[in-house]
Design a protein around this motif. Structure first.
Motif: not given
Length: 271
Positions: A56-78
């Motif tokens: 429900g939060s724009d900031d939370s969604a943006t931060a979460l995706v950035a953290e996953v990219i930082e940790r794993f380098g990719r997102i193939d499936v959402l």
């Protein structure tokens, strides 16, 4: 450093369909990130990393995706699985309550999808799997807010799929029927209940409780989600379980008047 295995991000993964889906992706060879509003103290399934997310939060969604990219380098499936149920007659649900439900079930999906699309486009591919429902194609009295959210999700997903397909991205829908989870007990109840609907609501509660107890195991839905994620030639819509297949087929093929009467019979409504 980028993960060598494909990465699946599953929202609402602390219980029910989401948790089973996270397990199923691990079994299918994915690195998996599962989200919940508060995951501290929860034990994730083996091979799953839990992270906090408020869809429900724009900031939370943006931060979460950035953290996953930082940790794993990719997102193939959402997998947009996080959602909330809603019960009550429309007259009993305030506009504020409607906004709250849609903020999670519709705008939450939009937030997460918009956050991952630039990354998927840059990589030249990816899949977004939105968890709809048979109630995305059929009505359900005394659940109009939830039904509206799933109908919206259907139209959003099919339209977006056409926009991003040329970039190697697919937007897919999975349509479960009733599933053995705590969904019904966690549904938002009417915030302005009216006595004239009390008896109908009581009957509705019985109907839904019976349907949920006889519903599919969440693992059935999880397997369908992984199929959608891994099909070489993906379909726009996947039904999960035999009841979902019957309802969606009936909606397409059964005459409108017959379908209408069956809805009323199933819900013990007069006429």
């Amino acid at each position: 450093m980028a993960a060598t295995r494909p990465v699946a991000l599953v929202t609402g993964a602390s219980s029910g369909i989401g948790k089973e889906t996270a397990r199923a992706f691990v079994a299918a060879g994915f690195d998996v990130v599962g989200t919940g509003r508060k995951t501290s103290g929860l034990t994730p399934p083996a091979g799953v990393t839990y992270l906090d997310l408020d869809v429900g939060s724009d900031d939370s969604a943006t931060a979460l995706v950035a953290e996953v990219i930082e940790r794993f380098g990719r997102i193939d499936v959402l997998v947009n699985n996080a959602g909330i149920g809603a019960a009550g007659a429309v007259e009993e649900n305030s506009v504020a309550q409607a906004q709250s439900v849609l903020n999670i079930n519709v705008f939450g999906v939009m937030r997460m999808t918009k956050a991952v699309l630039p990354h998927m486009r840059a990589r030249g591919g990816g899949r977004v799997i939105n968890i709809s429902s048979v109630l995305g194609v059929a009505p359900q009295p005394f659940m109009a807010l939830y039904v509206a959210s799933k109908h919206a999700l259907e139209g959003y997903s099919e339209s977006l799929d056409h926009e991003v397909r040329e970039h190697g991205i697919r937007i897919l829908l999975v349509q479960p029927a009733y599933t053995k989870t705590s969904f019904d007990t966690n549904a938002a109840q009417p915030d302005t209940p009216l006595p004239l609907y009390a008896e109908r609501r009581r009957i509705f509660d019985e109907v839904i409780a019976e349907a949920m107890s006889a519903g599919d195991d969440p693992a059935v839905v999880a397997r369908t989600i992984v199929t959608a994620a891994t099909d070489k030639k993906p379909k726009l819509r996947y039904t999960a379980g035999p009841l979902a297949a019957r309802v969606t087929k009936a909606r397409r093929l059964v005459p409108v008047g017959v379908f209408d009467k069956q809805i009323r019979k199933n819900n013990r409504l007069p006429g």
